[in-house]
Scaffold this motif. Structure first.
Motif, PDB file in Angstrom:
ATOM      1  N   CYS A  28      -4.419  11.679 -63.033  1.00  0.00           N
ATOM      2  CA  CYS A  28      -4.766  12.146 -61.765  1.00  0.00           C
ATOM      3  C   CYS A  28      -5.408  11.435 -60.832  1.00  0.00           C
ATOM      4  O   CYS A  28      -5.008  11.269 -59.535  1.00  0.00           O
ATOM      5  CB  CYS A  28      -5.213  13.684 -62.006  1.00  0.00           C
ATOM      6  N   GLN A  29      -6.492  10.998 -61.509  1.00  0.00           N
ATOM      7  CA  GLN A  29      -7.503   9.706 -60.482  1.00  0.00           C
ATOM      8  C   GLN A  29      -6.386   8.840 -60.074  1.00  0.00           C
ATOM      9  O   GLN A  29      -6.329   8.263 -58.673  1.00  0.00           O
ATOM     10  CB  GLN A  29      -8.474   9.437 -61.146  1.00  0.00           C
ATOM     11  N   LYS A  30      -5.635   8.153 -60.923  1.00  0.00           N
ATOM     12  CA  LYS A  30      -4.669   7.269 -60.505  1.00  0.00           C
ATOM     13  C   LYS A  30      -3.573   7.657 -59.546  1.00  0.00           C
ATOM     14  O   LYS A  30      -3.511   6.793 -58.506  1.00  0.00           O
ATOM     15  CB  LYS A  30      -3.923   6.516 -61.586  1.00  0.00           C
ATOM     16  N   GLN A  31      -3.260   8.770 -59.561  1.00  0.00           N
ATOM     17  CA  GLN A  31      -2.187   9.265 -58.578  1.00  0.00           C
ATOM     18  C   GLN A  31      -2.976   9.605 -57.338  1.00  0.00           C
ATOM     19  O   GLN A  31      -2.278   9.280 -56.114  1.00  0.00           O
ATOM     20  CB  GLN A  31      -1.824  10.645 -59.160  1.00  0.00           C
ATOM     21  N   TRP A  35      -1.825   7.796 -53.414  1.00  0.00           N
ATOM     22  CA  TRP A  35      -1.690   8.295 -52.249  1.00  0.00           C
ATOM     23  C   TRP A  35      -2.683   8.220 -51.247  1.00  0.00           C
ATOM     24  O   TRP A  35      -2.143   8.088 -50.062  1.00  0.00           O
ATOM     25  CB  TRP A  35      -1.416   9.877 -52.571  1.00  0.00           C
ATOM     26  N   LEU A  36      -3.866   8.260 -51.607  1.00  0.00           N
ATOM     27  CA  LEU A  36      -5.105   8.057 -50.518  1.00  0.00           C
ATOM     28  C   LEU A  36      -4.653   6.579 -49.856  1.00  0.00           C
ATOM     29  O   LEU A  36      -4.747   6.243 -48.706  1.00  0.00           O
ATOM     30  CB  LEU A  36      -6.474   8.014 -51.175  1.00  0.00           C
ATOM     31  N   LYS A  37      -4.491   5.768 -50.654  1.00  0.00           N
ATOM     32  CA  LYS A  37      -4.214   4.114 -50.334  1.00  0.00           C
ATOM     33  C   LYS A  37      -2.777   4.293 -49.330  1.00  0.00           C
ATOM     34  O   LYS A  37      -2.959   3.659 -48.314  1.00  0.00           O
ATOM     35  CB  LYS A  37      -4.222   3.137 -51.540  1.00  0.00           C
ATOM     36  N   LYS A  38      -2.083   4.847 -49.893  1.00  0.00           N
ATOM     37  CA  LYS A  38      -0.495   4.904 -49.238  1.00  0.00           C
ATOM     38  C   LYS A  38      -0.663   5.281 -47.798  1.00  0.00           C
ATOM     39  O   LYS A  38      -0.163   4.998 -46.855  1.00  0.00           O
ATOM     40  CB  LYS A  38       0.379   5.493 -50.078  1.00  0.00           C
ATOM     41  N   LEU A  39      -1.269   6.505 -47.704  1.00  0.00           N
ATOM     42  CA  LEU A  39      -1.566   7.375 -46.536  1.00  0.00           C
ATOM     43  C   LEU A  39      -2.456   7.099 -45.678  1.00  0.00           C
ATOM     44  O   LEU A  39      -2.600   7.607 -44.418  1.00  0.00           O
ATOM     45  CB  LEU A  39      -1.566   9.056 -46.863  1.00  0.00           C
ATOM     46  N   ILE A  49     -14.823   7.597 -51.259  1.00  0.00           N
ATOM     47  CA  ILE A  49     -14.293   8.903 -50.913  1.00  0.00           C
ATOM     48  C   ILE A  49     -13.815   9.572 -52.313  1.00  0.00           C
ATOM     49  O   ILE A  49     -13.744  10.639 -52.479  1.00  0.00           O
ATOM     50  CB  ILE A  49     -12.578   8.845 -50.193  1.00  0.00           C
ATOM     51  N   PHE A  50     -13.883   8.815 -53.467  1.00  0.00           N
ATOM     52  CA  PHE A  50     -13.241   9.251 -54.554  1.00  0.00           C
ATOM     53  C   PHE A  50     -14.294  10.295 -55.263  1.00  0.00           C
ATOM     54  O   PHE A  50     -14.154  10.781 -56.099  1.00  0.00           O
ATOM     55  CB  PHE A  50     -12.901   8.157 -55.663  1.00  0.00           C
ATOM     56  N   TYR A  51     -15.639   9.960 -54.808  1.00  0.00           N
ATOM     57  CA  TYR A  51     -16.699  10.757 -55.396  1.00  0.00           C
ATOM     58  C   TYR A  51     -16.577  12.279 -54.720  1.00  0.00           C
ATOM     59  O   TYR A  51     -17.326  13.204 -55.536  1.00  0.00           O
ATOM     60  CB  TYR A  51     -18.058  10.067 -54.856  1.00  0.00           C
ATOM     61  N   TYR A  52     -16.004  12.247 -53.883  1.00  0.00           N
ATOM     62  CA  TYR A  52     -15.869  13.706 -53.099  1.00  0.00           C
ATOM     63  C   TYR A  52     -14.469  14.509 -53.590  1.00  0.00           C
ATOM     64  O   TYR A  52     -14.431  15.583 -53.423  1.00  0.00           O
ATOM     65  CB  TYR A  52     -15.910  13.587 -51.713  1.00  0.00           C
ATOM     66  N   ILE A  53     -13.833  13.980 -54.282  1.00  0.00           N
ATOM     67  CA  ILE A  53     -12.532  14.609 -54.553  1.00  0.00           C
ATOM     68  C   ILE A  53     -12.882  15.400 -55.983  1.00  0.00           C
ATOM     69  O   ILE A  53     -13.239  15.059 -56.833  1.00  0.00           O
ATOM     70  CB  ILE A  53     -11.268  13.500 -54.848  1.00  0.00           C
TER      71      ILE A  53
END
Length: 53
Positions: A28-31, A35-39, A49-53
């Motif tokens: 899930c973290q990889k996915q 998407w965050l990088k793509k968008l 930002i990953f610390y807040y997801i």
């Protein structure tokens, strides 16, 4: 028709997860990163930002 398409997409996601050998959390973290990088409008997505997801 749309429901069938969504089902096929999720079947592909599930198959990808099973073949990855990753834990659920790692996959899930990889996915999310993908998407965050793509968008992201920026070239690089901030890793903080990953610390807040």
């Amino acid at each position: 028709m749309k429901r069938r398409l969504i089902k096929k997409e999720w079947e592909a996601h599930i198959q990808d997860f099973k073949e990855s050998g990753l834990s659920k959390a790692a996959w899930c973290q990889k996915q999310n990163y993908y998407w965050l990088k793509k968008l992201s409008p920026q070239a690089d997505c901030p890793t903080s930002i990953f610390y807040y997801i």
